[in-house]
Design an enzyme around this catalytic site. Structure first.
Site, mmCIF file in Angstrom:
data_model
loop_
_atom_site.group_PDB
_atom_site.id
_atom_site.type_symbol
_atom_site.label_atom_id
_atom_site.label_comp_id
_atom_site.label_asym_id
_atom_site.label_seq_id
_atom_site.Cartn_x
_atom_site.Cartn_y
_atom_site.Cartn_z
ATOM 1 N N HIS A 49 0.801 -1.223 0.000
ATOM 2 C CA HIS A 49 0.000 0.000 0.000
ATOM 3 C C HIS A 49 0.842 1.285 0.000
ATOM 4 C CE1 HIS A 49 -3.601 -2.253 2.084
ATOM 5 N NE2 HIS A 49 -3.405 -2.639 0.838
HETATM 6 C C1 FAD Z 1 -0.318 -7.668 -4.531
HETATM 7 C C2 FAD Z 1 -1.163 -6.512 -4.137
HETATM 8 C C3 FAD Z 1 -2.267 -6.712 -3.302
HETATM 9 C C4 FAD Z 1 -3.046 -5.630 -2.913
HETATM 10 N N1 FAD Z 1 -4.193 -5.857 -2.216
HETATM 11 C C5 FAD Z 1 -5.058 -4.829 -2.003
HETATM 12 C C6 FAD Z 1 -6.350 -5.067 -1.478
HETATM 13 O O1 FAD Z 1 -6.759 -6.194 -1.246
HETATM 14 N N2 FAD Z 1 -7.164 -3.993 -1.256
HETATM 15 C C7 FAD Z 1 -6.764 -2.715 -1.531
HETATM 16 O O2 FAD Z 1 -7.513 -1.770 -1.297
HETATM 17 N N3 FAD Z 1 -5.539 -2.480 -2.068
HETATM 18 C C8 FAD Z 1 -4.716 -3.503 -2.344
HETATM 19 N N4 FAD Z 1 -3.518 -3.264 -2.959
HETATM 20 C C9 FAD Z 1 -3.154 -1.886 -3.246
HETATM 21 C C10 FAD Z 1 -3.976 -1.261 -4.357
HETATM 22 O O3 FAD Z 1 -4.248 -2.199 -5.375
HETATM 23 C C11 FAD Z 1 -3.221 -0.046 -4.893
HETATM 24 O O4 FAD Z 1 -2.992 0.869 -3.833
HETATM 25 C C12 FAD Z 1 -3.968 0.679 -5.977
HETATM 26 O O5 FAD Z 1 -4.275 -0.204 -7.023
HETATM 27 C C13 FAD Z 1 -3.095 1.821 -6.480
HETATM 28 O O6 FAD Z 1 -3.747 2.462 -7.539
HETATM 29 P P1 FAD Z 1 -2.947 3.502 -8.433
HETATM 30 O O7 FAD Z 1 -3.895 3.982 -9.469
HETATM 31 O O8 FAD Z 1 -2.312 4.511 -7.555
HETATM 32 O O9 FAD Z 1 -1.746 2.683 -9.085
HETATM 33 P P2 FAD Z 1 -1.723 1.270 -9.942
HETATM 34 O O10 FAD Z 1 -3.047 0.636 -9.839
HETATM 35 O O11 FAD Z 1 -0.533 0.579 -9.463
HETATM 36 O O12 FAD Z 1 -1.584 1.807 -11.414
HETATM 37 C C14 FAD Z 1 -0.437 2.373 -11.965
HETATM 38 C C15 FAD Z 1 -0.406 1.998 -13.437
HETATM 39 O O13 FAD Z 1 0.551 2.809 -14.105
HETATM 40 C C16 FAD Z 1 1.317 2.004 -14.976
HETATM 41 N N5 FAD Z 1 2.599 2.676 -15.159
HETATM 42 C C17 FAD Z 1 3.543 2.937 -14.218
HETATM 43 N N6 FAD Z 1 4.599 3.552 -14.779
HETATM 44 C C18 FAD Z 1 4.306 3.715 -16.098
HETATM 45 C C19 FAD Z 1 5.001 4.273 -17.204
HETATM 46 N N7 FAD Z 1 6.217 4.816 -17.067
HETATM 47 N N8 FAD Z 1 4.429 4.250 -18.425
HETATM 48 C C20 FAD Z 1 3.180 3.707 -18.596
HETATM 49 N N9 FAD Z 1 2.478 3.146 -17.573
HETATM 50 C C21 FAD Z 1 3.041 3.152 -16.345
HETATM 51 C C22 FAD Z 1 1.411 0.678 -14.256
HETATM 52 O O14 FAD Z 1 1.777 -0.370 -15.113
HETATM 53 C C23 FAD Z 1 0.017 0.543 -13.675
HETATM 54 O O15 FAD Z 1 -0.871 -0.065 -14.576
HETATM 55 C C24 FAD Z 1 -2.703 -4.317 -3.350
HETATM 56 C C25 FAD Z 1 -1.623 -4.122 -4.197
HETATM 57 C C26 FAD Z 1 -0.854 -5.199 -4.608
HETATM 58 C C27 FAD Z 1 0.307 -4.955 -5.522
#
Ligand code: FAD
Length: 513
Positions: free
Chosen positions: A452
């Site tokens: 997280h």
């Molecule tokens: C294994 C795991 C289990 C988890 N379990 C839970 C849970 O049960 N419940 C919960 O609430 N949260 C959980 N989380 C956390 C939650 O999923 C994340 O906090 C949330 O998805 C983050 O959202 P975000 O939009 O910030 O980033 P992300 O969803 O990580 O999205 C970022 C995106 O940007 C892309 N990206 C990054 N850099 C680049 C680049 N240079 N060029 C193009 N694309 C790029 C990535 O590939 C990704 O698709 C978990 C996370 C993981 C990894």
């Protein structure tokens, strides 16, 4: 290659933004994602997520050596695929409590302000006491279809030690225990891509580009005019570039684009466009430890991958393969002085060791212990083109004290009458530490991320913050960050729900500007 909005990253927040912004047929939107399509069975099938670790669907990151954690370098999975981390997370929908948002102290982001955005996202299937959930949104929030028999015992054990049964986990207070609501539709993972992106794909004004890693934001005369992705291809933004690349990806991209701590950028060989020292700082993560015991009956998820279970899943979408592992939770205060829960207990009907990368050796159960409000602060930085992740776990002494107290509560739960029909002795490698010193050492040697990370592009009203309350990067026109990185502090919950809420609110802010 020119669009009104260029969104970087198709994760939890990026999918929401693409879906919401492209609902206006008068604007053009492109979503650029480093990873590929999300059509793999292990993404759809809830229990499959740890099978995606260290595969091409995962950024497979590693932290710097952690001085307070026996010098270990910790593995950090992050989704690199359509849906981002929502395609390989544990599907727990846990917003946190009202204080989590009120404590930010940012106009427009109090609990009352953000609540409508959670509700806008949610399509609750199941109980809805007090109408806390939204029911008409695109994101299914369901109850597990086939919870494990031992999960009911855990819930009884929570009652036995005097905790309060919550009517709903996602109300304004989450102190107490509850089965876990999950982002699933009838036993299948329902990622942010399922909810927001797929229904929008047929729109002519939305373009999705996969397997294109963005190298930098192009900034000309103080304005973001587009991005450059793998191989130097450029995409121009008529209105805005929105970074939704996550708590590691977004600060990394800002720094690679010359926005960050001037001295650090200089050392990394990046020309400084805007000196903004806080980029990448303020990194916070939920550190987790746990107690596990063997299970005296062969009922846990240890043998979930049988042919019978696979058939049950494929034909009926039920059975053990619909488990998200973290089937129930309890939020507790380790002292009455805490203003809200500081520890979460996560019940898993399996010995969840080393991220589930190794198959369990026998039937067992885990009570995970999560530090909800770490006082340690780390950073995401640059080393040339490489990213440096230093969460500085346990650098604040109080963090270890709270986790130690939390582990004692986990042990207490495993020793209840309610758990007796199942709980056997300690299961290797767990040594059942007893004294505070032994417990502290167990934590240093074994604790892992709960996945997280937040805070690395901190939102604030102060000039030092990275983004303002409208999520605009300070000092660069036409550039916003909208993902988990903008959270000033962690929630006492899980981070997918706030990332979705941030995507929803960002879409509104952008449409209004
Ligand atoms: C294994 C795991 C289990 C988890 N379990 C839970 C849970 O049960 N419940 C919960 O609430 N949260 C959980 N989380 C956390 C939650 O999923 C994340 O906090 C949330 O998805 C983050 O959202 P975000 O939009 O910030 O980033 P992300 O969803 O990580 O999205 C970022 C995106 O940007 C892309 N990206 C990054 N850099 C680049 C680049 N240079 N060029 C193009 N694309 C790029 C990535 O590939 C990704 O698709 C978990 C996370 C993981 C990894």
């Amino acid at each position: 290659m020119e669009y009104d909005y260029v969104i970087v990253g198709a994760g939890s927040a990026g999918c929401v933004l693409a879906g919401r912004l492209s609902a206006d047929p008068g604007v053009s939107v492109v979503l650029v994602e480093a990873g590929g399509r999300d059509d793999k069975l292990e993404i759809r099938m809830p229990l499959g997520f740890s099978k995606l670790f260290k595969t091409p669907y995962d950024w497979n990151l590693t932290t710097a050596k952690q001085g307070e954690m026996a010098g270990r370098e910790l593995y950090w999975p992050r989704g690199r695929v359509i849906g981002g981390s929502s395609s390989l997370n544990a599907q727990m929908w846990v917003r946190g409590c009202a204080l989590d948002y009120d404590q930010w102290g940012i106009p427009g982001w109090s609990y009352e302000d953000v609540l409508p955005y959670f509700r806008l996202a949610e399509r609750r299937v199941g109980s809805n006491h007090g109408g806390v959930y939204g029911t008409a949104g695109p994101l299914y929030v369901s109850d597990l279809r086939s919870p494990n028999v031992t999960t009911a015992a855990f819930l009884k054990a929570c009652e036995e030690i005097g905790l309060r049964r919550l009517d709903e986990l996602n109300g304004p207070s989450n102190e107490g225990y509850s089965p876990t609501p999950v982002t699933q539709d009838r036993g299948r993972r329902w990622s942010a891509a399922d909810a927001y992106l797929r229904p929008a794909m047929k729109r002519p004004n939305l373009t999705v580009i996969t397997e294109a890693s963005v190298d930098r934001v192009v900034i000309e005369d103080g304005r973001a005019t587009g991005i450059e992705h793998s191989g130097g291809a450029r995409i121009r933004a008529r209105r805005e570039v929105i970074l939704a690349a996550g708590a590691v990806g977004s600060p990394y991209l800002l720094m690679r684009s010359g926005v960050g701590d001037g001295a650090e950028l200089h050392d990394a060989g990046v020309p400084v466009v805007r000196d903004l020292p806080e980029v990448g700082k303020n990194l916070q993560d939920h550190l987790s430890t746990g107690a596990f015991v063997s299970c005296t009956k062969p009922v846990t998820l240890t043998r979930a991958e049988s042919v019978a279970n696979l058939l049950r899943y494929l034909v009926f979408r039920s059975g053990m393969l619909t488990s998200n592992v973290g089937e129930a939770v309890a939020f507790v205060r380790t002292s009455p002085e805490e203003p809200a829960p500081d520890i979460e207990l996560v019940y898993a009907p399996v010995p969840f060791v080393e991220h589930g990368l190794k198959p369990p050796t026998g039937h067992g159960m885990t009570v995970g212990v999560v530090l909800l409000q770490p006082e340690s602060r780390g950073r995401v930085g640059l080393n040339g083109r490489d990213v440096v992740i230093d969460p500085a776990y346990l650098s604040a002494g109080v963090d270890l004290r709270r986790l130690t107290a939390g582990l004692k509560t986990a042990k207490q739960i495993l020793a209840t009458n309610a758990m007796k029909p199942y709980a056997g002795g300690p299961m290797p490698p767990y040594t059942s530490p007893e004294s505070d010193e032994e417990i502290a050492q167990w934590i240093r040697d074994r604790a892992e991320t709960l996945y997280h990370p937040v805070g690395t592009c901190r939102m604030g009203v102060d000039e030092a913050s990275v983004v303002d309350p409208s999520l605009r990067v300070r000092g660069v026109a036409g550039l916003r960050v909208a993902d988990a990185s903008i959270m000033p502090t962690l929630n006492r919950g899980h981070t997918h729900a706030p990332a979705v809420m941030i995507g929803e609110k960002a879409a509104d802010l952008i449409a209004q500007s």
